[in-house]
Motif scaffolding. Structure first.
Motif, PDB file in Angstrom:
ATOM      1  N   GLN A  19       0.841  -1.204   0.000  1.00  0.00           N
ATOM      2  CA  GLN A  19       0.000   0.000   0.000  1.00  0.00           C
ATOM      3  C   GLN A  19       0.873   1.249   0.000  1.00  0.00           C
ATOM      4  N   ARG A  20       0.318   2.308  -0.597  1.00  0.00           N
ATOM      5  CA  ARG A  20       1.103   3.510  -0.873  1.00  0.00           C
ATOM      6  C   ARG A  20       1.273   4.422   0.328  1.00  0.00           C
ATOM      7  N   TYR A  21       0.509   4.222   1.401  1.00  0.00           N
ATOM      8  CA  TYR A  21       0.463   5.240   2.443  1.00  0.00           C
ATOM      9  C   TYR A  21       1.800   5.549   3.110  1.00  0.00           C
ATOM     10  N   SER A  68      -3.043  -0.181  -3.261  1.00  0.00           N
ATOM     11  CA  SER A  68      -1.777  -0.705  -3.773  1.00  0.00           C
ATOM     12  C   SER A  68      -1.241   0.121  -4.934  1.00  0.00           C
TER      13      SER A  68
END
Lengths: 449, 569
Positions: free
Chosen positions: B295-297, B485
Motif C-alpha cells: 500500500q502507498r500510504y 496498492s
C-alpha cells in the motif's frame, strides 16, 4: 416549466425506482408535493421540491418526505448524461416553450454545478461528477476536492450526518472530512458540502489488501508483509478520539446497565436465528452485561453504524465517515446516547466479515490452513484495535468499562446483538453470506466468560 | 580489462544550465572499489577514468566520488588527514584534475564528498592541537576538562561509541566527537577554522569539481542545553559557504547530508541561500515498507509531510548508498517492522539501520527492482544511483562495519571480477563470489551483452527520463485512487513560452498481484496519455476516473497531450 400537478403525477413511478426510496416496490398511491420552487426557468430548467408519498392505508403509514431536484431540457436535445440512466427519468412534460424531458437534475453536470453554487456560493466549483455508488443519499464530487451529499429522505430535526461532523470539528476532532457548507431550511437538513478525501482508501478495501497478501503467502499474519495490525491500532486510536470528542461535544451520562440489557434483549429477539432459541440469546445477553456489574462506562452520542466501510485511510491517517447511524432504526432512536462499545462491536464484526469475504474470493482454494489464518488475522486485528482504543480513550469519567474483563464482557454483548442483526439482514438480502454472522453468534454464545 | 561499450546516443556537451542539478542523475562511486588501474588491489582515480565511457553510455549526468583525500582509512576515508592531497593509493591531485577534465569532456559533472564536521585524529591540525592547551591550534577542536558537557547530544554510532567525549592522554583533556572517537570535531566557533575550511572548498572548486556532498552538516556547532543539531550558527556558516561559492564559482552545487526529518532538513535549503540540494532520508525506508505492505500510504504520508523547498533547490533521492539503510527517520513501530522484514539475520543490522544492498533487500526480484527505479526516477528529486546497483550487485554481511556494501565493482567474470589484476589476497575487500550475486553471475560485461538485462533497462529508463525535464523540475501531485496498492501521481511543469504544459502521469503498482486502478483525472479530461517507453497511445481521459490495469509491480509513465484540434486540419 413543470407545474406542481404534473410533478405529482410523475413522481409515484419515479420514486419507486430509486434506491433511496426505502419502501421496497410498494408504489405510493399518490405523491403530495409539500414545497416547490423554480430555481431556473430558462433551458435547462431546474426545480426543487419536497414530496410526501401517500399510501393506501393497508400499505404503510408514514410521514416520510423526499427531496427531489428536477431538470428539464427540450426533447430535441441529445442528453448524453442520461445514457444508461433510465431510472433517473421522470417523463415528458408539455411546457410553454415546447415539449421537454424531466429527469433527476443531479445526473446533469451543468445543473448539478448550479445546485452546488446555490448551496455553497463561496466555493469555487468548476466541474462535477456523480459518485458511482448511489445509496440512500445522492453524492456528487466537485472538482475532486469536495463532495456534495444531497439528503433524500428528509426528517424533521438535525440530520446526524450534518450535525456530528460539524460539532466534532468544533471540538477539534479533524479525522472526518471538513464541512464546507450546509444547506438547511427551517429545521430540515437538506445537503452538506464537505472536503473530498481524494487520496483515501476505503478501510474495508485496505483490509482486503492485507488479507490477499496473507492468504497468498500463507505466512502467519505477524510475519506477513501486509500485516494489518499497525493500521488497526491506529484506527482504534482514532475511534477512541472520536468517542472522547463526542462526549466533549454532547456530554456523557453514566451508562444504565439495566436499560441496556433490556434494549439488547429486545434487539436479539427481533430476528429469528436458525437453530438458536430467542431465550438462549436473551439469557446470554443478561449474563454478559451482568458480568460487567456496575463497571459499564458511560452513554454518549456514538457513530451508530461503525464498520470498516465507514472509514478511510488517507495520507493524514484514518478518517471516519457517514454519521447517519444505522438506517434501519428510527431517527429519534439513533440520536440517543449509547455505549461507545456499540461502535467498537461494529468494528469487531467488520474484521470478521473482512477476513471471510477475502476467504470467499479464493473460491475453492479454501482449506483448513486458510481458515486458521483468517481466524488469526481477525484475532490480531481485534487485539491491535482494542489496544489502540483502550490506550487512547479518555474523558472526565470512564467512557468504557475500566476492568478488562468487564470491557470484554460488555463488548461481547454488543457484538452478539450486532451479529444477530446481521443474521436478519443476510437472510433477507444476501442469504449466501448468512454463515458469517451465524458463526459469530455461535462463537459468542459458547465460550466461558 | 577492456569493456566493449555499445554505441550510445552520442556525446553530449556539458550543458551550461546553472540549475543542472535539478534534472541530473547522480552516480555514487567508491574510488577504492570501482576499478584498480595499477594492480595494487585497491581502486584508484585512474581506474575511474578508464571506466568513464561506461558511465557515459549508462547516461548519468554527475559522478559523486566518496572521499579520496589522504586518510588513515579508519572510516572509509571520512577520517581525513589532509584536505589538500589525494590518498596516495588512489593517485594524486593531478589525477583528480584529469578525472574532472575527462568527465567534463563527456558532458558529465563531478562532485565529491567533503567532511566539514571533523578530521581524522591523524590530521596535523589535531596533532598540533593535542600538544598542549596553548599552541596556535589549541582551539581548533572542542576540548573540555570533563565529559559532562552537551549531555543532550545523542550518540550516533551506538554500536561502537559509548560517549561523545574521549580522553586524550597527551593534553589531559576530553575532546568532542559526534562520530568515531578517532574523528575529533572541528571547533567552528574559532574563526580561523571557519576560514580554513572555506579555503578547502575553494581549492577543489578551483581545480574544477562541480560541487560537494557535505557530510554530516547538522553537527558543526555545539551549544549547551541543545542536542547540537541544526543550530542557527550552523546555518549561518552554511550561508557563508554558499555565498562564497555563488560569488566565486557560479554553477557549482552543495548537497547536504542532514539525516533529519524533512521539516528540519528544509532548513538546510535556507531561503535558497544555503545548500542547493539535500538528501530526502525518510522517503527511502518507506519505499521498502510500501512494497512490503502493498500500500502507498507509507510513501504518500511522508511526501505529504515534506514541506515545499525554494525554487532553485532540489531533493536528492536514493534507494541505497554506501551507508546502512538508515532507520533513524522512522518511528519505533516502523523500525521493528523494517528489521523483521529486511534484517532477518542480526548481522544485517548496523547502528540504527540495515547494511544491505538493493537487490538482496528485494530478494533479487527484478520486477521490484524495476519498480523501485521507476519510483526513484519519477518522484520529485534528483536520483542518485549507487555503483553496482545498476547490475544488481549483492552484499557480504559477514564483513565488518559497512564494508558489506562496499565490495569491488563487478566488471566481468574474469579474475577478481575484472576489478583488479592483483592477487586475490591483496584486494582491499574480497569480491562477491556466491552463486547468486558473485561476479561470475553478475557483472557489467554480461549486462552489456544481454539486451534484456537490468543494466540495459536502467540505461533506457535514464534516456527516457532525460527527455522530460518535468521529472526534475515539475510539481508533484498525488492522484486519488481507491486501490491502496496503486500510487499514481502527476508531474507538471508550467510552460513559459505559450507551449502546452509538460505533464507526465506515473502509475505504480506496489503489489505482487495485478491491480486495477481508477485514477481521478477528470481535470485533464480530453488529454491523451502516451506511454513513454514504447510511445504507445492510450485511450483519451474522459469524464470518469481513468481506468488502467497494472501487472504485478508494474508501472506506467505517460506523457499527457491535448488531442489535436480537429478544426485546424
Amino acid at each position: 416549466m413543470i407545474d406542481v400537478a404534473t410533478l405529482e403525477r410523475l413522481l409515484p413511478d419515479f420514486m419507486v425506482r430509486q434506491r433511496w426510496y426505502g419502501f421496497g416496490d410498494v408504489r405510493p398511491e399518490r405523491v403530495e408535493v409539500t414545497e416547490f420552487e423554480v430555481w431556473r426557468d430558462s433551458w435547462p430548467g431546474l426545480v426543487w421540491a419536497l414530496a410526501r408519498p401517500v399510501f393506501a392505508a393497508a400499505d404503510a403509514e408514514t410521514d416520510a418526505r423526499f427531496q427531489v431536484l428536477v431538470g428539464l431540457r427540450s426533447i430535441d436535445e441529445y442528453m448524453h448524461f442520461l445514457d444508461g440512466k433510465g431510472r433517473s427519468l421522470l417523463g415528458d412534460v408539455a411546457t410553454g416553450a415546447g415539449e421537454a424531458l424531466a429527469y433527476d437534475a443531479l445526473v446533469d453536470g451543468e445543473l448539478a454545478l448550479e445546485i452546488v453554487r446555490r448551496i455553497a456560493p463561496d466555493f469555487p466549483a468548476n466541474a462535477v461528477r456523480p459518485l458511482p455508488v448511489d445509496q440512500t443519499n445522492t453524492s456528487i464530487v466537485v472538482d475532486d476536492s469536495a463532495i456534495l451529499k444531497v439528503f433524500r429522505r428528509i426528517r424533521s430535526g438535525a440530520n446526524p450526518d450534518a450535525e456530528l461532523p460539524r460539532r466534532l470539528w468544533d471540538v477539534g476532532f479533524q479525522q472526518t472530512p471538513e464541512p464546507i457548507a450546509e444547506w438547511r431550511r427551517g429545521d430540515d437538513d437538506l445537503a452538506v458540502l464537505r472536503r473530498f478525501l481524494s487520496s483515501g482508501t476505503d478501510g474495508f478495501v485496505l483490509a482486503l489488501t492485507s488479507l490477499r497478501d496473507l492468504y497468498s503467502s500463507r505466512l502467519q499474519p505477524e510475519q506477513c508483509g501486509g500485516d494489518f495490525a499497525p493500521e488497526a491500532r491506529r484506527l482504534g486510536e482514532v475511534t477512541a478520539s472520536l468517542h472522547t470528542s463526542l462526549a466533549q461535544a454532547f456530554g456523557s451520562a453514566p451508562g444504565d446497565a439495566t436499560a441496556w440489557t433490556e434494549g439488547l434483549a429486545d434487539d436479539v429477539t427481533r430476528v429469528a436465528v436458525p437453530g438458536i432459541s430467542p431465550d438462549e440469546l436473551v439469557v446470554r445477553v443478561r449474563q454478559l452485561v451482568g458480568h460487567a456489574g456496575a463497571d459499564v462506562g458511560a452513554a454518549v452520542r456514538i457513530h451508530g453504524d461503525f464498520h470498516l466501510g465507514q472509514t478511510m485511510r488517507t495520507d493524514s491517517g484514518w478518517f471516519l465517515l457517514d454519521f447517519e447511524g444505522e438506517p434501519s432504526r428510527p431517527l429519534d432512536e439513533r440520536v440517543l446516547p449509547a455505549s461507545p462499545l456499540r461502535d467498537v462491536a461494529g468494528m469487531m464484526r467488520s474484521f470478521h466479515y473482512a477476513a471471510d469475504v477475502a476467504l470467499a474470493e479464493r473460491g475453492d482454494d479454501v482449506d483448513t490452513e486458510l481458515h486458521s489464518l483468517a481466524a488469526a488475522w481477525e484475532a490480531r486485528a481485534r487485539t491491535a484495535f482494542l489496544d489502540g482504543y483502550r490506550a487512547a480513550i479518555a474523558g472526565p469519567e470512564p467512557l468504557v468499562p475500566t476492568e478488562p474483563t468487564a470491557f470484554a464482557s460488555l463488548l461481547r454483548a454488543f457484538e452478539l446483538a450486532k451479529a444477530v442483526y446481521e443474521v436478519g439482514y443476510e437472510v433477507a438480502h444476501r442469504p449466501e453470506w448468512v454463515d458469517i454472522p451465524l458463526e459469530a453468534v455461535q462463537r459468542l454464545l459458547s465460550p466461558p466468560l | 580489462m577492456t569493456l566493449i561499450i555499445p554505441p550510445g546516443p552520442g556525446r553530449r556537451p556539458l550543458d551550461d544550465d546553472p540549475r543542472w542539478y535539478q534534472t541530473a542523475v547522480f552516480y555514487e562511486v567508491l574510488v577504492r572499489g570501482f576499478a584498480d588501474s595499477n594492480g595494487d588491489g585497491t581502486g584508484d582515480i585512474r581506474g575511474v577514468i578508464d571506466r568513464l565511457d561506461y558511465l557515459e553510455w549508462l547516461g548519468v549526468d554527475c559522478v559523486w566520488l566518496l572521499p579520496f583525500y589522504s586518510s588513515p582509512l579508519r572510516d572509509g576515508g571520512y577520517d581525513i588527514s589532509d584536505f589538500f592531497s589525494v590518498l596516495p593509493e588512489y593517485g594524486s591531485v593531478d589525477d583528480a584534475a584529469e578525472l574532472i577534465e575527462q568527465c567534463h569532456e563527456r558532458g558529465i559533472r563531478i562532485i565529491a564528498d567533503m567532511v566539514m564536521n571533523h578530521t581524522s585524529d591523524a590530521h596535523p591540525w589535531f596533532q598540533e592541537s593535542r600538544q598542549d592547551r596553548t599552541n596556535p591550534k589549541a582551539d581548533w577542536y572542542v576540548w573540555s576538562d570533563d565529559d559532562q558537557r552537551y549531555p543532550e547530544a545523542r550518540i550516533i554510532l551506538v554500536d561502537t561509541e559509548a560517549s561523545n567525549w574521549t580522553w586524550d592522554n597527551q593534553r589531559e583533556q576530553y575532546y568532542w566527537h559526534r562520530f568515531f572517537h578517532h574523528q575529533p570535531d572541528l571547533n567552528y566557533d574559532n574563526p580561523a577554522v571557519a576560514d580554513a575550511m572555506l579555503d578547502v572548498v575553494r581549492f577543489w572548486l578551483r581545480l574544477g569539481l562541480d560541487g560537494f556532498r557535505l557530510d554530516a552538516v547538522p553537527y558543526l556547532f555545539e551549544r549547551e542545553g541543545t542536542n547540537g543539531e541544526n543550530l542557527p550558527e550552523t546555518h549561518d556558516y552554511l550561508r557563508r559557504v554558499r555565498k562564497a561559492v555563488d560569488d566565486e564559482f557560479p554553477g557549482k552545487v552543495l548537497l547536504a547530508e542532514a539525516n533529519q526529518w524533512p521539516a528540519d532538513v528544509v532548513d538546510y535549503f535556507g531561503e535558497g541561500d544555503e545548500c542547493h540540494m539535500c538528501f530526502h532520508f525518510p522517503l527511502m525506508p518507506r519505499m521498502y515498507m510500501s512494497v512490503r505492505r502493498e500500500q502507498r500510504y507509507p510513501i504518500t504520508e511522508v511526501l505529504a509531510n515534506t514541506p515545499a523547498i525554494p525554487d532553485k533547490a532540489q531533493w536528492g533521492l536514493f534507494l541505497r548508498n554506501h551507508d546502512e539503510l538508515t532507520l533513524e527517520m522512522v518511528n519505533d513501530e516502523e523500525r521493528d517492522y523494517m528489521y523483521s522484514e529486511y534484517a532477518k539475520d542480526p548481522r544485517m543490522k548496523r547502528n540504527v539501520g540495515i547494511a544491505r544492498r538493493l537487490f538482496p533487500l528485494l530478494d533479487n526480484d527484478r520486477r521490484v527492482a524495476e519498480l523501485f527505479h521507476a519510483l526513484l526516477f519519477s518522484l520529485p528529486g534528483s536520483p542518485i544511483l549507487y555503483y553496482g546497483d545498476e547490475i544488481g550487485m549483492g552484499d557480504n554481511i559477514y564483513l565488518g562495519d559497512r564494508d558489506g556494501v562496499r565490495t569491488p565493482m563487478q566488471w566481468s567474470p574474469d579474475r577478481n571480477g575484472g576489478f583488479s589484476r592483483a592477487d586475490f589476497a591483496q584486494l582491499y575487500l574480497p569480491p562477491l563470489m556466491d552463486p547468486v550475486y558473485g561476479y561470475e553471475a553478475v557483472n557489467v560485461e554480461a549486462g552489456l551483452r544481454n539486451p534484456s538485462s537490468f543494466l540495459h533497462w536502467v540505461q533506457r529508463m535514464l534516456h527516457v527520463r532525460r527527455e522530460h525535464a518535468v521529472f526534475g523540475t515539475g510539481t508533484f501531485e498525488v492522484l486519488g485512487v481507491e486501490n491502496p496498492s496503486v500510487l499514481a501521481f502527476l508531474r507538471r511543469r508550467q510552460s513559459t513560452d505559450g507551449e502546452p504544459d509538460d505533464i507526465v502521469l506515473c502509475v505504480n503498482n506496489l503489489s505482487r498481484f495485478s491491480q486495477p486502478a481508477e485514477i481521478l483525472l477528470t481535470e485533464l479530461a480530453g488529454m491523451v496519455p502516451t506511454e513513454l517507453q514504447g510511445r504507445v497511445p492510450f485511450p483519451p481521459i474522459g469524464e470518469l476516473p481513468y481506468f488502467v490495469t497494472l501487472p504485478a509491480y508494474g508501472f506506467y509513465w505517460f506523457v499527457l497531450q491535448s488531442l489535436p484540434d480537429e478544426t485546424e486540419s
